[in-house]
Design a protein around this motif. Structure first.
Motif, PDB file in Angstrom:
ATOM      1  N   GLN A   5       4.347  63.273 -73.020  1.00  0.00           N
ATOM      2  CA  GLN A   5       5.568  62.501 -72.850  1.00  0.00           C
ATOM      3  C   GLN A   5       5.886  61.770 -74.132  1.00  0.00           C
ATOM      4  O   GLN A   5       5.045  61.611 -74.994  1.00  0.00           O
ATOM      5  CB  GLN A   5       5.434  61.493 -71.703  1.00  0.00           C
ATOM      6  N   GLN A   6       7.132  61.317 -74.255  1.00  0.00           N
ATOM      7  CA  GLN A   6       7.551  60.631 -75.475  1.00  0.00           C
ATOM      8  C   GLN A   6       7.087  59.188 -75.455  1.00  0.00           C
ATOM      9  O   GLN A   6       6.563  58.690 -74.481  1.00  0.00           O
ATOM     10  CB  GLN A   6       9.080  60.678 -75.595  1.00  0.00           C
ATOM     11  N   VAL A   7       7.344  58.534 -76.539  1.00  0.00           N
ATOM     12  CA  VAL A   7       6.967  57.124 -76.655  1.00  0.00           C
ATOM     13  C   VAL A   7       7.668  56.310 -75.577  1.00  0.00           C
ATOM     14  O   VAL A   7       8.844  56.450 -75.356  1.00  0.00           O
ATOM     15  CB  VAL A   7       7.399  56.573 -78.029  1.00  0.00           C
ATOM     16  N   LEU A   8       6.903  55.460 -74.877  1.00  0.00           N
ATOM     17  CA  LEU A   8       7.500  54.603 -73.861  1.00  0.00           C
ATOM     18  C   LEU A   8       8.007  53.320 -74.480  1.00  0.00           C
ATOM     19  O   LEU A   8       9.143  52.918 -74.307  1.00  0.00           O
ATOM     20  CB  LEU A   8       6.475  54.297 -72.757  1.00  0.00           C
ATOM     21  N   LEU A   9       7.137  52.626 -75.168  1.00  0.00           N
ATOM     22  CA  LEU A   9       7.527  51.364 -75.778  1.00  0.00           C
ATOM     23  C   LEU A   9       6.928  51.286 -77.168  1.00  0.00           C
ATOM     24  O   LEU A   9       5.846  51.784 -77.414  1.00  0.00           O
ATOM     25  CB  LEU A   9       7.009  50.174 -74.955  1.00  0.00           C
ATOM     26  N   SER A  10       7.597  50.656 -78.068  1.00  0.00           N
ATOM     27  CA  SER A  10       7.005  50.382 -79.377  1.00  0.00           C
ATOM     28  C   SER A  10       7.292  48.944 -79.731  1.00  0.00           C
ATOM     29  O   SER A  10       8.404  48.468 -79.549  1.00  0.00           O
ATOM     30  CB  SER A  10       7.583  51.307 -80.455  1.00  0.00           C
ATOM     31  N   VAL A  34      11.086  44.112 -80.377  1.00  0.00           N
ATOM     32  CA  VAL A  34      10.927  45.068 -79.288  1.00  0.00           C
ATOM     33  C   VAL A  34      11.944  46.185 -79.433  1.00  0.00           C
ATOM     34  O   VAL A  34      13.103  45.943 -79.739  1.00  0.00           O
ATOM     35  CB  VAL A  34      11.120  44.367 -77.920  1.00  0.00           C
ATOM     36  N   ASN A  35      11.497  47.408 -79.210  1.00  0.00           N
ATOM     37  CA  ASN A  35      12.395  48.556 -79.278  1.00  0.00           C
ATOM     38  C   ASN A  35      12.061  49.485 -78.120  1.00  0.00           C
ATOM     39  O   ASN A  35      11.123  50.262 -78.192  1.00  0.00           O
ATOM     40  CB  ASN A  35      12.248  49.274 -80.618  1.00  0.00           C
ATOM     41  N   ILE A  36      12.820  49.387 -77.045  1.00  0.00           N
ATOM     42  CA  ILE A  36      12.541  50.144 -75.839  1.00  0.00           C
ATOM     43  C   ILE A  36      13.506  51.324 -75.731  1.00  0.00           C
ATOM     44  O   ILE A  36      14.709  51.162 -75.926  1.00  0.00           O
ATOM     45  CB  ILE A  36      12.683  49.256 -74.591  1.00  0.00           C
ATOM     46  N   SER A  37      12.978  52.492 -75.398  1.00  0.00           N
ATOM     47  CA  SER A  37      13.823  53.664 -75.203  1.00  0.00           C
ATOM     48  C   SER A  37      14.654  53.473 -73.947  1.00  0.00           C
ATOM     49  O   SER A  37      14.126  53.315 -72.845  1.00  0.00           O
ATOM     50  CB  SER A  37      12.956  54.919 -75.071  1.00  0.00           C
ATOM     51  N   ASN A  80      20.606  49.799 -67.519  1.00  0.00           N
ATOM     52  CA  ASN A  80      21.241  50.661 -68.512  1.00  0.00           C
ATOM     53  C   ASN A  80      21.423  49.850 -69.801  1.00  0.00           C
ATOM     54  O   ASN A  80      22.401  49.119 -69.957  1.00  0.00           O
ATOM     55  CB  ASN A  80      22.591  51.158 -67.990  1.00  0.00           C
ATOM     56  N   LEU A  81      20.466  49.977 -70.712  1.00  0.00           N
ATOM     57  CA  LEU A  81      20.512  49.202 -71.960  1.00  0.00           C
ATOM     58  C   LEU A  81      21.693  49.616 -72.835  1.00  0.00           C
ATOM     59  O   LEU A  81      22.261  48.786 -73.554  1.00  0.00           O
ATOM     60  CB  LEU A  81      19.202  49.368 -72.727  1.00  0.00           C
ATOM     61  N   GLU A  82      22.056  50.890 -72.777  1.00  0.00           N
ATOM     62  CA  GLU A  82      23.183  51.357 -73.581  1.00  0.00           C
ATOM     63  C   GLU A  82      24.482  50.699 -73.107  1.00  0.00           C
ATOM     64  O   GLU A  82      25.333  50.329 -73.914  1.00  0.00           O
ATOM     65  CB  GLU A  82      23.293  52.877 -73.498  1.00  0.00           C
ATOM     66  N   TRP A 104       9.021  41.396 -69.092  1.00  0.00           N
ATOM     67  CA  TRP A 104       9.062  40.487 -70.248  1.00  0.00           C
ATOM     68  C   TRP A 104       9.637  41.196 -71.473  1.00  0.00           C
ATOM     69  O   TRP A 104      10.464  40.637 -72.199  1.00  0.00           O
ATOM     70  CB  TRP A 104       7.653  39.982 -70.544  1.00  0.00           C
ATOM     71  N   LEU A 105       9.213  42.435 -71.688  1.00  0.00           N
ATOM     72  CA  LEU A 105       9.696  43.189 -72.845  1.00  0.00           C
ATOM     73  C   LEU A 105      11.189  43.492 -72.725  1.00  0.00           C
ATOM     74  O   LEU A 105      11.924  43.423 -73.714  1.00  0.00           O
ATOM     75  CB  LEU A 105       8.902  44.493 -72.994  1.00  0.00           C
ATOM     76  N   LEU A 106      11.646  43.823 -71.533  1.00  0.00           N
ATOM     77  CA  LEU A 106      13.065  44.097 -71.340  1.00  0.00           C
ATOM     78  C   LEU A 106      13.907  42.842 -71.564  1.00  0.00           C
ATOM     79  O   LEU A 106      14.963  42.895 -72.198  1.00  0.00           O
ATOM     80  CB  LEU A 106      13.307  44.643 -69.927  1.00  0.00           C
ATOM     81  N   GLU A 107      13.439  41.719 -71.051  1.00  0.00           N
ATOM     82  CA  GLU A 107      14.163  40.460 -71.261  1.00  0.00           C
ATOM     83  C   GLU A 107      14.224  40.126 -72.747  1.00  0.00           C
ATOM     84  O   GLU A 107      15.264  39.667 -73.250  1.00  0.00           O
ATOM     85  CB  GLU A 107      13.485  39.329 -70.492  1.00  0.00           C
ATOM     86  N   LYS A 108      13.118  40.373 -73.435  1.00  0.00           N
ATOM     87  CA  LYS A 108      13.078  40.102 -74.875  1.00  0.00           C
ATOM     88  C   LYS A 108      14.023  41.039 -75.631  1.00  0.00           C
ATOM     89  O   LYS A 108      14.695  40.632 -76.578  1.00  0.00           O
ATOM     90  CB  LYS A 108      11.647  40.259 -75.399  1.00  0.00           C
ATOM     91  N   GLN A 109      14.079  42.302 -75.194  1.00  0.00           N
ATOM     92  CA  GLN A 109      14.979  43.265 -75.821  1.00  0.00           C
ATOM     93  C   GLN A 109      16.440  42.839 -75.650  1.00  0.00           C
ATOM     94  O   GLN A 109      17.229  42.879 -76.593  1.00  0.00           O
ATOM     95  CB  GLN A 109      14.769  44.649 -75.195  1.00  0.00           C
TER      96      GLN A 109
END
Length: 259
Positions: A46-51, A69-72, A81-83, A229-234
């Motif tokens: 699978q591809q990168v989940l989080l970096s 934070v850089n979330i796909s 939907n981050l986009e 937490w990561l999504l909120e930070k993003q």
């Protein structure tokens, strides 16, 4: 050579611990899988989940590095939907740019009046749909209301309340709009309007951010706390970048107005 080997020996352990921290809380990811740090993980299929990348700039006033934070977006689309969030934030920025261009300039042009909203008994209409707008001289714009004479008073009010520092005068079905002289006071008033417009845009941006964070929090029962937490930070990171862009636009507009 022996010294170099001793120095390199701890690296596998460090890499293992680093990858463990990055994959902690991610569903379906092998614990401590170092391949998750790479694009197109062969071991996991699978591809990168989080970096998580450490920014080179230090936090303001703290002397500490900021975690970037850089979330796909594709991998968290079942949560948010981050986009779409990014598009909503960019729309706020574009609206501010349009406002600066159309309504806040040193000289008023006929085009600046086009989309002033006129409230009539039949609804709301752009001024250019009710009247013919033309510039008779550098200091005078004419709005011909012959086609909709009953809306002349409403058009007058809309122009006066547009926030463009205009004082229209009516002459039958003709509205005369004197263009303010470019005085220092006028420039300063425009700069104040630019700041007010920017503050309104920041408020709109805060609403987009709050809506997105609220949506993320609804998934607390389905995903790990770390992921929330990561999504909120993003999302906060996206909002901060948008605010920085607005501040740049305001600084440029203020410089244009005040010199």
């Amino acid at each position: 050579m022996a010294l170099a080997l001793r120095w390199l020996r701890p690296l596998p352990s460090l890499l293992h611990r680093s990858s463990f921290l990055l994959t902690r809380g991610l569903p379906g990811a092998p614990m401590g899988c170092p391949a998750l740090l790479l694009e197109g993980c062969r071991q996991c299929g699978q591809q990168v989940l989080l970096s998580r990348q450490m920014a080179t700039k230090k936090a303001k006033g703290k002397g500490q590095s900021q975690a970037k934070v850089n979330i796909s977006a594709a991998l968290v689309e079942d949560i948010i939907n981050l986009e779409e969030t990014n598009e909503d934030m960019q729309a706020v920025i574009e609206a501010l740019k349009e406002d600066f261009s159309r309504n806040i300039s040193v000289r008023t042009s006929p085009g600046a009046l086009d989309h002033i909203t006129v409230v009539t008994k039949d609804g709301k209409f752009p001024l250019n749909q009710l009247g013919q707008i033309s510039q008779k001289s550098p200091q005078l714009i004419i709005v011909n209301m012959t086609n909709f004479p009953e809306s002349t008073a409403a058009a007058m009010k809309a122009i006066r309340e547009s926030g463009m520092n205009l004082n229209p005068e009516v002459d039958g079905t003709m509205i005369r709009v004197p263009v303010p002289k470019v005085t220092r006071e006028h420039r300063e008033n425009l700069a104040k309007l630019a700041k007010q417009s920017t503050n309104k845009s920041k408020e709109a941006l805060r609403k987009v951010r709050s809506k997105s964070i609220s949506q993320v929090k609804k998934s607390k029962s389905k995903v790990s706390e770390d992921t929330i937490w990561l999504l909120e930070k993003q999302i906060q990171q996206m909002a901060d970048e948008a605010v920085a862009e607005m501040d740049k636009l305001l600084a440029a507009k203020t410089k244009e107005l005040l010199g």
